[in-house]
Write a protein that holds these residues in place. Structure first.
Motif, PDB file in Angstrom:
ATOM      1  N   THR A  15       0.919  -1.222  -0.161  1.00 13.25           N
ATOM      2  CA  THR A  15      -0.127  -0.016   0.061  1.00 13.25           C
ATOM      3  C   THR A  15       0.843   1.312  -0.052  1.00 13.25           C
ATOM      4  O   THR A  15       0.278   2.513  -0.161  1.00 13.25           O
ATOM      5  CB  THR A  15      -0.865   0.028   1.277  1.00 13.25           C
ATOM      6  N   ALA A  16       2.190   1.207   0.237  1.00  8.81           N
ATOM      7  CA  ALA A  16       3.038   2.352   0.213  1.00  8.81           C
ATOM      8  C   ALA A  16       3.773   2.392  -0.918  1.00  8.81           C
ATOM      9  O   ALA A  16       4.401   3.461  -1.272  1.00  8.81           O
ATOM     10  CB  ALA A  16       4.001   2.354   1.394  1.00  8.81           C
ATOM     11  N   ILE A  17       3.688   1.518  -2.039  1.00 11.40           N
ATOM     12  CA  ILE A  17       4.298   1.580  -3.365  1.00 11.40           C
ATOM     13  C   ILE A  17       3.947   2.654  -3.926  1.00 11.40           C
ATOM     14  O   ILE A  17       2.857   3.168  -4.088  1.00 11.40           O
ATOM     15  CB  ILE A  17       3.754   0.320  -4.047  1.00 11.40           C
TER      16      ILE A  17
ATOM     17  N   ASP B 156       5.610  10.385  -0.547  1.00 14.67           N
ATOM     18  CA  ASP B 156       5.296  10.740   1.222  1.00 14.67           C
ATOM     19  C   ASP B 156       5.318   9.683   2.268  1.00 14.67           C
ATOM     20  O   ASP B 156       5.073  10.036   3.230  1.00 14.67           O
ATOM     21  CB  ASP B 156       3.807  11.576   0.985  1.00 14.67           C
ATOM     22  N   LEU B 157       5.852   8.764   1.837  1.00 16.43           N
ATOM     23  CA  LEU B 157       6.140   7.673   2.852  1.00 16.43           C
ATOM     24  C   LEU B 157       6.983   8.307   3.837  1.00 16.43           C
ATOM     25  O   LEU B 157       8.251   8.812   3.878  1.00 16.43           O
ATOM     26  CB  LEU B 157       6.787   6.258   2.205  1.00 16.43           C
ATOM     27  N   ALA B 158       6.396   8.060   5.258  1.00 17.08           N
ATOM     28  CA  ALA B 158       7.344   8.662   6.326  1.00 17.08           C
ATOM     29  C   ALA B 158       8.303   7.636   6.916  1.00 17.08           C
ATOM     30  O   ALA B 158       8.100   6.488   6.790  1.00 17.08           O
ATOM     31  CB  ALA B 158       6.468   8.864   7.290  1.00 17.08           C
ATOM     32  N   GLU B 159       9.318   8.241   7.264  1.00 21.81           N
ATOM     33  CA  GLU B 159      10.353   7.302   7.662  1.00 21.81           C
ATOM     34  C   GLU B 159       9.885   6.131   8.767  1.00 21.81           C
ATOM     35  O   GLU B 159      10.330   5.189   8.842  1.00 21.81           O
ATOM     36  CB  GLU B 159      11.638   8.025   8.368  1.00 21.81           C
ATOM     37  N   ASP B 160       8.936   6.720   9.771  1.00 17.80           N
ATOM     38  CA  ASP B 160       8.510   5.749  10.727  1.00 17.80           C
ATOM     39  C   ASP B 160       7.882   4.396  10.299  1.00 17.80           C
ATOM     40  O   ASP B 160       8.002   3.460  10.555  1.00 17.80           O
ATOM     41  CB  ASP B 160       7.897   6.389  12.006  1.00 17.80           C
TER      42      ASP B 160
ATOM     43  N   GLU C 143      10.523  -0.640  -9.216  1.00 20.47           N
ATOM     44  CA  GLU C 143       9.217  -1.108  -8.590  1.00 20.47           C
ATOM     45  C   GLU C 143       8.492   0.211  -7.927  1.00 20.47           C
ATOM     46  O   GLU C 143       7.346   0.106  -7.395  1.00 20.47           O
ATOM     47  CB  GLU C 143       9.377  -2.288  -7.804  1.00 20.47           C
ATOM     48  N   GLY C 144       9.214   1.306  -7.854  1.00 20.54           N
ATOM     49  CA  GLY C 144       8.715   2.287  -7.211  1.00 20.54           C
ATOM     50  C   GLY C 144       8.361   2.368  -5.649  1.00 20.54           C
ATOM     51  O   GLY C 144       7.693   2.909  -4.958  1.00 20.54           O
ATOM     52  N   LYS C 145       9.452   1.472  -4.978  1.00 19.17           N
ATOM     53  CA  LYS C 145       9.575   1.233  -3.638  1.00 19.17           C
ATOM     54  C   LYS C 145      10.275   2.488  -3.156  1.00 19.17           C
ATOM     55  O   LYS C 145      11.453   2.795  -3.581  1.00 19.17           O
ATOM     56  CB  LYS C 145      10.410   0.137  -3.364  1.00 19.17           C
ATOM     57  N   VAL C 146       9.878   3.143  -1.821  1.00 15.85           N
ATOM     58  CA  VAL C 146      10.559   4.065  -1.144  1.00 15.85           C
ATOM     59  C   VAL C 146      11.025   3.601  -0.046  1.00 15.85           C
ATOM     60  O   VAL C 146      10.754   3.240   0.998  1.00 15.85           O
ATOM     61  CB  VAL C 146       9.332   5.139  -1.047  1.00 15.85           C
TER      62      VAL C 146
END
Length: 337
Positions: free
Chosen positions: A164-166, A170-174, A246-249
């Motif tokens: 769901t984060a892919i 704006d994915l937060a570090e935590d 793959e768009g992984k942050v």
């Protein structure tokens, strides 16, 4: 109390070899269990499972179960089946991950989903999960069953969280740390913890082994995420830039995005959302993570968690097992260099 290993031969790089030698006899027993339990009257199941299980992996997770048992002086045999259960859980998640990610390479070889297709990979992964639960039940300990079944659930949650984060710049570090804590560190922790359970050691020792495995797992994944931008397929066993395409942050991206100019942040947004995924774009991404010291700082975080893993071994007696487990941490971090 901080336990830091000072190897007699500091000229050689850290290695898993001491741990492999420490648990070699036990690992033969584990391999026998794995071979027995992956058999089926359906030929595709052992063929596909064997492709991945025999694919050159270091078997680090089951080795951690065996090494933890050595560390605390356990002399029984229950840990052999539990180490096999740990490996089955890990292998099942790899089969599922490669389907989700659309990966082409695993440990330098074609992935099972490329050879046999996605449906077969998913179903054989399910078969291996089932075998792992059979092994847990065979052990007869509800405590062991709770630890390993919970780890399986947490891993699945982590994978869904990552899915769901892919393509979310704006994915937060935590949240990123929560994802890797679940999808990677949970099984490292459980693999170590069950050794204390079967040996009937104290809650404190159980918690210490859990902390060792958990922090090692986080360090291991941080390094994996860093070397996606600094290594190659020959070194990594997968295509360099897989995470990027793959768009992984991952943490290098989070740090580079935060530290970049407005133009850099637009590049990262476009890249993560799939609009900048070519070789030239990946080369530019490498420049950005290097120029912002994002890889360096990711590896510094890995060393921090690695030291926490080493510190967790403080209560245990010195000896070959402890030295091997400390060096395994150093190896996990040094893979990027």
């Amino acid at each position: 109390m901080t336990a830091t290993l000072h190897r007699l031969d500091t000229r050689r790089p850290p290695s898993l070899e001491p741990m492999m030698q420490l648990v070699a006899a036990d690992m033969n027993m584990v391999n026998a269990v794995i071979l027995e339990r992956m058999q089926s009257e359906i030929p595709l199941i052992p063929e596909l499972a064997g492709h991945l299980i025999a694919g050159g992996g270091k078997r680090m997770r089951p080795m951690l179960t065996l090494a933890s048992a050595k560390l605390i002086g356990y002399s029984g045999a229950r840990h052999h089946r539990l180490a096999a259960a740990v490996e089955f859980i890990h292998t099942a998640t790899l089969l599922h991950d490669d389907v989700v990610d659309g990966s082409d390479l695993r440990r330098g070889k074609r992935t099972a989903n490329i050879i046999w297709g996605n449906p077969a990979s998913v179903l054989v992964g399910d078969f291996l999960f089932s075998r792992s639960f059979e092994l847990m039940v065979d052990d007869g300990s509800l405590r062991v069953l709770k630890i390993l079944s919970n780890a399986s659930a947490v891993i699945a949650e982590g994978e869904v969280n990552q899915l769901t984060a892919i393509r979310r710049i704006d994915l937060a570090e935590d949240r990123y740390l929560a994802i890797i804590g679940a999808k990677t560190a949970a099984l490292f922790a459980a693999a170590c913890r069950v050794a204390a359970v079967v040996a009937e050691r104290s809650d404190d020792e159980e918690a210490a082994l859990d902390a060792y495995g958990r922090n090692l797992g986080i360090a291991f994944q941080l390094v994996d995420d860093a070397i996606d931008y600094v290594s190659d397929a020959g070194t990594m066993g997968k295509d360099a830039g897989d995470d990027f395409r793959e768009g992984k942050v991952t943490l290098p991206v989070i740090l580079a995005h935060a530290r970049g100019s407005a133009e850099d942040r637009k590049f990262w947004k476009d890249a993560v959302e799939g609009r900048r995924a070519g070789e030239a774009d990946f080369a530019h991404a490498i420049d950005l993570v290097r120029n912002t010291r994002s890889v360096d700082d990711t590896l510094a975080r890995a060393r921090h968690y690695g030291q926490r893993a080493i510190d967790a071994l403080g209560p245990f007696a010195s000896g070959k097992a402890k030295d091997a487990m400390v060096e395994a941490v150093e190896f996990a971090v040094a893979r990027a260099y």
